[in-house]
Design an enzyme around this catalytic site. Structure first.
Site, mmCIF file in Angstrom:
data_model
loop_
_atom_site.group_PDB
_atom_site.id
_atom_site.type_symbol
_atom_site.label_atom_id
_atom_site.label_comp_id
_atom_site.label_asym_id
_atom_site.label_seq_id
_atom_site.Cartn_x
_atom_site.Cartn_y
_atom_site.Cartn_z
ATOM 1 N N GLU A 79 -5.767 3.520 -6.120
ATOM 2 C CA GLU A 79 -7.632 3.828 -6.091
ATOM 3 C C GLU A 79 -7.535 4.928 -6.208
ATOM 4 O O GLU A 79 -7.410 6.297 -5.672
ATOM 5 C CB GLU A 79 -7.806 3.642 -3.975
ATOM 6 C CG GLU A 79 -8.927 4.238 -3.493
ATOM 7 C CD GLU A 79 -8.613 4.957 -2.074
ATOM 8 O OE1 GLU A 79 -9.560 3.707 -1.240
ATOM 9 O OE2 GLU A 79 -7.998 5.181 -1.296
ATOM 10 N N ASP A 102 -2.959 4.520 -2.844
ATOM 11 C CA ASP A 102 -4.083 5.055 -1.884
ATOM 12 C C ASP A 102 -4.774 6.263 -2.498
ATOM 13 O O ASP A 102 -4.240 7.347 -2.749
ATOM 14 C CB ASP A 102 -3.368 5.289 -0.461
ATOM 15 C CG ASP A 102 -4.874 5.416 0.575
ATOM 16 O OD1 ASP A 102 -5.432 4.718 0.884
ATOM 17 O OD2 ASP A 102 -4.998 5.886 1.304
ATOM 18 N N HIS A 107 -11.858 -2.909 2.412
ATOM 19 C CA HIS A 107 -11.504 -2.845 4.146
ATOM 20 C C HIS A 107 -12.247 -1.020 4.731
ATOM 21 O O HIS A 107 -12.154 -1.290 5.850
ATOM 22 C CB HIS A 107 -10.061 -2.663 4.792
ATOM 23 C CG HIS A 107 -8.626 -1.535 4.125
ATOM 24 N ND1 HIS A 107 -9.071 -1.282 2.581
ATOM 25 C CD2 HIS A 107 -8.401 -0.487 4.478
ATOM 26 C CE1 HIS A 107 -8.392 -0.479 2.596
ATOM 27 N NE2 HIS A 107 -8.630 0.411 3.132
ATOM 28 N N ASP A 108 -13.005 -0.628 3.847
ATOM 29 C CA ASP A 108 -13.646 0.306 3.872
ATOM 30 C C ASP A 108 -14.793 0.409 3.925
ATOM 31 O O ASP A 108 -15.545 0.764 3.820
ATOM 32 C CB ASP A 108 -12.789 1.689 2.706
ATOM 33 C CG ASP A 108 -11.681 2.094 3.155
ATOM 34 O OD1 ASP A 108 -11.300 1.716 3.716
ATOM 35 O OD2 ASP A 108 -11.118 2.346 1.652
ATOM 36 N N ASP A 146 1.497 -0.849 0.567
ATOM 37 C CA ASP A 146 -0.013 -0.151 0.093
ATOM 38 C C ASP A 146 0.435 1.098 -0.201
ATOM 39 O O ASP A 146 1.766 1.177 1.252
ATOM 40 C CB ASP A 146 -0.707 -0.005 1.294
ATOM 41 C CG ASP A 146 -2.384 0.787 0.826
ATOM 42 O OD1 ASP A 146 -2.718 1.532 -0.182
ATOM 43 O OD2 ASP A 146 -3.107 -0.224 1.709
HETATM 44 O O1 TEU Z 1 -9.685 5.613 1.274
HETATM 45 C C1 TEU Z 1 -10.083 6.500 0.661
HETATM 46 C C2 TEU Z 1 -11.519 6.818 0.883
HETATM 47 O O2 TEU Z 1 -12.000 7.255 -0.558
HETATM 48 C C3 TEU Z 1 -12.292 5.637 1.401
HETATM 49 O O3 TEU Z 1 -13.367 4.097 0.311
HETATM 50 C C4 TEU Z 1 -12.782 6.282 2.054
HETATM 51 O O4 TEU Z 1 -11.732 5.666 3.205
HETATM 52 C C5 TEU Z 1 -14.161 6.032 3.292
HETATM 53 O O5 TEU Z 1 -15.285 5.632 3.252
HETATM 54 C C6 TEU Z 1 -14.395 7.417 2.897
HETATM 55 O O6 TEU Z 1 -15.959 7.356 3.591
HETATM 56 C C7 TEU Z 1 -8.010 5.543 1.757
HETATM 57 C C8 TEU Z 1 -7.840 4.142 2.461
HETATM 58 O O7 TEU Z 1 -8.596 3.169 1.728
HETATM 59 C C9 TEU Z 1 -8.734 4.125 3.806
HETATM 60 O O8 TEU Z 1 -8.640 3.135 4.727
HETATM 61 C C10 TEU Z 1 -7.951 5.403 4.138
HETATM 62 O O9 TEU Z 1 -8.580 5.256 5.555
HETATM 63 C C11 TEU Z 1 -8.109 6.672 3.463
HETATM 64 O O10 TEU Z 1 -7.582 6.364 2.146
HETATM 65 C C12 TEU Z 1 -7.063 7.859 3.759
HETATM 66 O O11 TEU Z 1 -5.622 7.561 3.836
#
Ligand code: TEU
Ligand code: CA
Length: 562
Positions: free
Chosen positions: A257, A202, A329-330, A98
């Site tokens: 991402e 990210d 994970h989100d 990552d």
């Molecule tokens: O996620 C960014 C993102 O756009 C979203 O999925 C976010 O986590 C959230 O759901 C907004 O509502 C990335 C990572 O995957 C996430 O785990 C981090 O928290 C974020 O960036 C910041 O680094």
């Protein structure tokens, strides 16, 4: 379309904190990952995407990095990392890291320096502004952060504000500064030289901001930064520069991402010949329905889902590459969100979702536990949350009185990122075999029924179904390279599509993919072109012949004709 290994690969995402604890402190770690590599080899995946393992104060579980070239103490040492990498490579498994470079932790050395004074050498590594009208009590603009509250934090030392699109412990880097780019590229090169196999980047489409940072359109409490910070003015220049200086020198894969991208933009980010990234990881199909911002308990509409997924399949065909995922994970657990996690339907609907996704074009991602059909967690109170986004959102919407607990609770529990972050369920012993201590986040109480030990032993399990889907992708090029066509566009119950390789001539190979998204029985007529086709996989005992089939709830099958 060029053939490449990363188009043919299946990726498995590990969220290290929740994967496997090796030393009994309740927190997953690198040695834990190494101890489970044989399990992943048996599943058949090619690549691991490792969520951040770098040094971090863990405000956002490692997505706030204080040292890009050191390992988080809780996860182990650099020697543990090297061992994990070597053991993975021994098994022909690649490791994708990552890369979180839109922001650092506020505890990163660069930021510690940056905030010291206006003329510090690192000042310009971050985005500092005066308060509005030079009034220190009002932030430079009205933007809200992703994790609630304003996107600006006041810093008394210099009487200025810094930008943080995520938490206030995640200050945004200033990519317009060439020194920032050079430092990031050096750091990436260092990891590549170590022998890693790629980067998952990210929020990489948020690194370029407009020069002016004007107020955004207000929805709810704050203004939207989107038009000024997402897919910004220099984004393609910076990615091309990164590609030229680092990526092009190694045989690695890159996945960006990219929230809020269209298929048109994706063709630029991940085009066959654009020299930016290999593939995008976009969210349109997991962003349907909004109630309190992203918090909603609505079931997604199948009609809309089909429209979105089909558009991505069709628009990118032959020109760019996409990722395929339901979970990460989100996101909440797919079987709870798009399938049906009631006991009698969980197994069938988990397999159906897997079929629907894995037969499409793109690189499939399996998020840890998805291969077991793990479900959302039965949260009982806000105290159960560990995730900064969920904790802050509950406060901003509920504690602050904008919506009642009764209305908000089903929405936040349906969407909380913590659904994905409960420990992987390895067996039916205490704490699901994840740890011998109290885990940092609670284990889902359904671990006695849903766990890896039981599923690897049962050839009819969700696990074995995933294993079979992965094996099919290796055997049938039509799954990777075939052209997509949606059938029954207007069906509210069925997601049906065809994949075709080598056109319509005698050498054409075709797949018919049929997925029922309903808990009712339905009917389907197999098209004549699939008379006598072979069934490659199915989640029921059906024999598929000519003509009409009576489909069970959440039935899925794939026919192959050549
Ligand atoms: O996620 C960014 C993102 O756009 C979203 O999925 C976010 O986590 C959230 O759901 C907004 O509502 C990335 C990572 O995957 C996430 O785990 C981090 O928290 C974020 O960036 C910041 O680094
Ligand atoms: Ca541990």
């Amino acid at each position: 379309m060029k053939k490449t290994w990363w188009k043919e690969a299946v990726i498995y995402q590990i969220y290290p904190r929740s994967f496997m604890d090796s030393n009994g402190d309740g927190i997953g770690d690198l040695k834990g990952i190494t101890s489970r590599l044989d399990y992943l080899k048996y599943l058949g995946i090619d690549v691991i995407w490792l969520s951040p393992i770098y040094q971090s104060p863990n405000d956002d579980n490692g997505y706030d990095i204080s040292d890009y070239q050191a390992i988080m103490d809780e996860f182990g040492t650099m020697a543990d990392f090297d061992e994990m990498l070597a053991e993975a490579h021994k098994r022909n498994i690649k490791i994708v890291m990552d890369l979180v470079v839109n922001h650092t932790s506020d505890e990163h050395q660069w930021f510690i320096e940056s905030r010291k004074s206006k003329d510090n050498a690192y000042r310009d590594y971050y985005i500092w502004r005066e308060g509005k009208n030079k009034d220190a009590s009002t932030p430079p603009n009205n933007w809200g952060s992703c994790f609630s509250g304003p996107a600006w934090e006041y810093d008394a030392q210099t009487n200025m504000y810094y930008l943080h699109l995520f938490s206030k412990k995640q200050p945004d880097l200033n990519w317009d500064n060439p020194n920032v780019r050079a430092e990031v590229f050096d750091m990436m090169t260092w990891w590549c030289e170590k022998g890693i196999d790629g980067f998952r980047m990210d929020v990489i489409n948020m690194i370029s901001k407009t020069k002016d940072l004007p107020d955004g359109e207000v929805s709810g409490l704050y203004g939207d930064y989107g038009p000024y910070a997402v897919n910004g003015p220099n984004i393609h220049n910076y990615l091309k520069e990164m590609n030229e200086k680092v990526l092009s020198k190694y045989d690695i894969m890159t996945v960006g991402e990219t929230p809020d991208v269209t298929t048109e933009l994706a063709k630029q980010y991940a085009g066959e010949d654009t020299h930016e990234l290999n593939m995008v990881f976009q969210f349109e199909h997991v962003s349907m329905g909004q109630k309190y911002g992203k918090w909603t308990d609505e079931k997604p509409s199948l009609l809309e889902l089909k429209k979105i997924m089909s558009r991505w399949q069709t628009d990118l065909y032959g020109v760019a590459w996409n990722s395929l995922f339901w979970d990460n994970h989100d996101q909440p657990r797919a079987v709870s969100r798009f399938g049906d996690d009631r006991a009698q339907y969980r197994d069938a609907s988990a397999k159906m979702l897997a079929t629907c996704l894995h037969m499409m074009q793109g690189t499939p991602y399996i998020y840890q536990g998805e291969e077991l059909g793990m479900t959302n967690y039965p949260f009982e109170s806000p105290q159960d949350f560990r995730d900064i986004e969920s904790i802050n959102a509950y406060k901003e919407w509920c504690t602050d009185g904008r919506v009642s607990h009764a209305d908000f609770w089903p929405c936040i529990t349906s969407r909380s990122r913590d659904n994905a972050r409960t420990p992987v369920q390895w067996d039916d012993t205490a704490q699901a075999g994840f740890t011998t201590a109290a885990p940092w986040i609670a284990v889902n109480p359904n671990y006695k029924e849903i766990n890896a030990k039981a599923e690897t032993a049962d050839e009819h399990s969700v696990f074995h179904y995933y294993k079979k889907l992965i094996a099919l992708r290796k055997k049938y090029p039509v799954i990777v390279y075939g052209k997509y066509e949606l059938l029954l566009e207007d069906s509210k119950d069925l997601f049906v599509y065809i994949r075709t390789l080598n056109g319509d001539g005698a050498s054409a190979e075709k797949l018919l993919v049929v997925c029922s998204f309903t808990d009712q029985e339905t009917e389907f007529t197999v098209p004549d072109a699939f008379d006598g086709a072979v069934c490659l996989i199915s989640n029921t005992e059906h024999a598929y012949g000519k003509g009409k089939v009576r489909l069970k709830p959440y039935e899925a099958f794939v026919l192959y004709q050549n």
